[in-house]
Scaffold this motif. Structure first.
Motif, PDB file in Angstrom:
ATOM      1  N   SER A 168     -21.076  15.060  87.551  1.00 34.20           N
ATOM      2  CA  SER A 168     -21.665  16.358  87.846  1.00 34.20           C
ATOM      3  C   SER A 168     -23.169  16.365  87.617  1.00 34.20           C
ATOM      4  N   ASN A 169     -23.835  17.117  88.480  1.00 36.28           N
ATOM      5  CA  ASN A 169     -25.239  17.484  88.268  1.00 36.28           C
ATOM      6  C   ASN A 169     -25.250  19.005  88.184  1.00 36.28           C
ATOM      7  N   PRO A 170     -24.895  19.547  87.026  1.00 44.90           N
ATOM      8  CA  PRO A 170     -24.723  21.000  86.912  1.00 44.90           C
ATOM      9  C   PRO A 170     -26.054  21.716  86.734  1.00 44.90           C
ATOM     10  N   PRO A 171     -26.054  23.045  86.828  1.00 45.08           N
ATOM     11  CA  PRO A 171     -27.273  23.803  86.506  1.00 45.08           C
ATOM     12  C   PRO A 171     -27.659  23.553  85.045  1.00 45.08           C
ATOM     13  N   TYR A 172     -28.948  23.212  84.801  1.00 44.89           N
ATOM     14  CA  TYR A 172     -29.308  22.922  83.407  1.00 44.89           C
ATOM     15  C   TYR A 172     -30.694  23.430  83.002  1.00 44.89           C
ATOM     16  N   ILE A 173     -31.298  24.268  83.800  1.00 44.15           N
ATOM     17  CA  ILE A 173     -32.596  24.838  83.438  1.00 44.15           C
ATOM     18  C   ILE A 173     -32.368  26.070  82.561  1.00 44.15           C
ATOM     19  N   THR A 174     -33.165  26.228  81.529  1.00 42.25           N
ATOM     20  CA  THR A 174     -33.011  27.378  80.640  1.00 42.25           C
ATOM     21  C   THR A 174     -33.495  28.657  81.325  1.00 42.25           C
ATOM     22  N   CYS A 175     -33.017  29.786  80.815  1.00 49.14           N
ATOM     23  CA  CYS A 175     -33.432  31.080  81.381  1.00 49.14           C
ATOM     24  C   CYS A 175     -34.951  31.245  81.294  1.00 49.14           C
ATOM     25  N   GLU A 176     -35.547  30.806  80.202  1.00 46.02           N
ATOM     26  CA  GLU A 176     -36.989  30.940  80.024  1.00 46.02           C
ATOM     27  C   GLU A 176     -37.742  30.061  81.010  1.00 46.02           C
ATOM     28  N   ALA A 177     -37.275  28.821  81.188  1.00 50.29           N
ATOM     29  CA  ALA A 177     -37.945  27.898  82.113  1.00 50.29           C
ATOM     30  C   ALA A 177     -37.819  28.347  83.562  1.00 50.29           C
ATOM     31  N   MET A 178     -36.771  29.104  83.873  1.00 52.21           N
ATOM     32  CA  MET A 178     -36.583  29.597  85.235  1.00 52.21           C
ATOM     33  C   MET A 178     -37.766  30.463  85.668  1.00 52.21           C
ATOM     34  N   GLY A 195     -28.804  27.170  83.700  1.00 53.56           N
ATOM     35  CA  GLY A 195     -27.678  26.776  82.856  1.00 53.56           C
ATOM     36  C   GLY A 195     -27.516  27.645  81.626  1.00 53.56           C
ATOM     37  N   GLY A 196     -28.048  28.860  81.668  1.00 54.28           N
ATOM     38  CA  GLY A 196     -27.900  29.762  80.529  1.00 54.28           C
ATOM     39  C   GLY A 196     -29.115  29.752  79.625  1.00 54.28           C
ATOM     40  N   GLU A 197     -29.021  30.459  78.520  1.00 51.94           N
ATOM     41  CA  GLU A 197     -30.158  30.616  77.605  1.00 51.94           C
ATOM     42  C   GLU A 197     -30.739  29.281  77.155  1.00 51.94           C
ATOM     43  N   ASP A 198     -29.877  28.336  76.813  1.00 54.73           N
ATOM     44  CA  ASP A 198     -30.369  27.032  76.360  1.00 54.73           C
ATOM     45  C   ASP A 198     -30.146  25.934  77.388  1.00 54.73           C
ATOM     46  N   LEU A 200     -27.358  24.794  78.528  1.00 53.28           N
ATOM     47  CA  LEU A 200     -26.230  23.909  78.195  1.00 53.28           C
ATOM     48  C   LEU A 200     -24.855  24.511  78.491  1.00 53.28           C
ATOM     49  N   ASP A 201     -24.818  25.705  79.086  1.00 55.00           N
ATOM     50  CA  ASP A 201     -23.529  26.382  79.303  1.00 55.00           C
ATOM     51  C   ASP A 201     -22.538  25.512  80.062  1.00 55.00           C
ATOM     52  N   GLY A 225     -31.311  17.278  81.836  1.00 57.15           N
ATOM     53  CA  GLY A 225     -32.737  17.540  81.785  1.00 57.15           C
ATOM     54  C   GLY A 225     -33.431  16.551  80.865  1.00 57.15           C
ATOM     55  N   TYR A 226     -34.730  16.395  81.048  1.00 58.75           N
ATOM     56  CA  TYR A 226     -35.487  15.359  80.334  1.00 58.75           C
ATOM     57  C   TYR A 226     -35.439  15.505  78.813  1.00 58.75           C
ATOM     58  N   ASN A 227     -35.174  16.717  78.319  1.00 55.76           N
ATOM     59  CA  ASN A 227     -35.208  16.961  76.870  1.00 55.76           C
ATOM     60  C   ASN A 227     -33.841  17.353  76.307  1.00 55.76           C
ATOM     61  N   GLN A 228     -32.767  16.988  77.017  1.00 63.65           N
ATOM     62  CA  GLN A 228     -31.436  17.441  76.619  1.00 63.65           C
ATOM     63  C   GLN A 228     -30.540  16.348  76.051  1.00 63.65           C
ATOM     64  N   ALA A 229     -31.046  15.140  75.936  1.00 62.99           N
ATOM     65  CA  ALA A 229     -30.199  14.019  75.533  1.00 62.99           C
ATOM     66  C   ALA A 229     -29.554  14.236  74.163  1.00 62.99           C
ATOM     67  N   ARG A 230     -30.344  14.669  73.176  1.00 66.19           N
ATOM     68  CA  ARG A 230     -29.798  14.858  71.830  1.00 66.19           C
ATOM     69  C   ARG A 230     -28.700  15.927  71.830  1.00 66.19           C
ATOM     70  N   SER A 231     -28.948  17.029  72.514  1.00 65.61           N
ATOM     71  CA  SER A 231     -27.957  18.105  72.571  1.00 65.61           C
ATOM     72  C   SER A 231     -26.681  17.645  73.265  1.00 65.61           C
ATOM     73  N   LEU A 232     -26.837  16.892  74.359  1.00 64.95           N
ATOM     74  CA  LEU A 232     -25.656  16.403  75.079  1.00 64.95           C
ATOM     75  C   LEU A 232     -24.876  15.398  74.243  1.00 64.95           C
TER      76      LEU A 232
END
Length: 260
Positions: A168-178, A195-198, A200-201, A225-232
């Motif tokens: 999957s390549n799901p939606p992953y941009i934060t609400c703020e970055a949108m 992809g929601g507030e953070d 990651l939804d 996303g480029y800064n999501q590796a740790r969270s994932l």
């Protein structure tokens, strides 16, 4: 354009090719006086208005294959080819692998996988009607076998079968970055980007859902996303995944995460 990273001159060449139905080599040999500007100016005006080059052309190449694109569907990016390439390697030794793509959009991932692995049983899941129409057309255009199912990835049925690979390549941009997206990207459907507030939804849902329908040695491959590796990595670990690995894009940013 901002999406494909090419110059204005390159975009202009593409518009001329489309307007006059000629190839790049034919364009080089023709003189400027041989063109009727009235045919290409409407395309240029649309581009100046912020519409993506890909939408104006109505199609774009991905992994060496042609795809119809337009309003209502995410434009295939070159970075996503990394996800396809890795997915093909993950199923290289599997016979008649069952593959499920979630958040399929234009179908570029599912179609590319089916094209390069015609023995695979590929299913593509998409929710939105406009994207579904492009998905159906792209499956037909590339003469591949892909089963298309209409579901909300955030509310998938539990009896979906067992799969060797979920991609999957799901939606992953934060609400703020949108709020800060370039104008060209704002033309693309927000439902395919946010992809929601953070951001990651969808990852939380996909990680939880996939562990129930993956085979014992099944694999998960996700664009991130480029800064999501740790969270994932945390999300996947919490859901019991192992052998978590990262791949970088051509800019050196984390782009794909895989897990077993």
């Amino acid at each position: 354009s901002a999406v494909c990273g090419d110059s204005a001159a390159y975009d202009a060449d593409l518009f001329i090719e489309k307007a006059y139905g000629i190839t790049r080599s034919e364009l080089i040999t023709k003189s400027a006086d041989s063109f009727d500007e009235s045919l290409v100016l409407p395309l240029v005006e649309r581009r100046l208005g912020g519409e993506p080059t890909q939408y104006i052309l109505g199609e774009w190449e991905f992994y060496g294959l042609p795809f119809f694109v337009g309003k209502g569907v995410l434009i295939p990016r070159q970075d996503t080819e990394i996800l396809v390439e890795r997915s093909l390697k993950l199923i290289k030794d599997k016979v008649n692998p069952r593959v499920l793509e979630l958040c399929s959009g234009s179908g570029c991932i599912a179609v590319a996988l089916a094209k390069h692995r015609p023995d695979a049983d590929v299913t593509a899941v998409e929710l939105y009607g406009e994207a579904m129409r492009y998905l159906e057309r792209n499956v037909e255009r590339n003469s591949v076998q892909v089963e298309i199912r209409r579901f909300d990835v955030l509310d998938m049925p539990t009896d979906f079968g067992e799969y060797d690979l979920i991609v999957s390549n799901p939606p992953y941009i934060t609400c703020e970055a949108m709020k800060c997206l370039q104008n060209e990207v704002k033309c693309e459907p927000h439902t395919a980007l946010c992809g929601g507030e953070d951001g990651l939804d969808f990852y939380r849902k996909i990680a939880d859902y996939s562990k129930h329908i993956l085979k014992d040695d099944g694999l998960l491959a996700l664009e991130i996303g480029y800064n999501q590796a740790r969270s994932l990595h945390e999300i996947l670990t919490e859901n019991g995944y192992e052998e978590i690995a990262l791949l970088q894009d051509l800019s050196g940013n984390d782009r794909v995460i895989t897990a077993k």
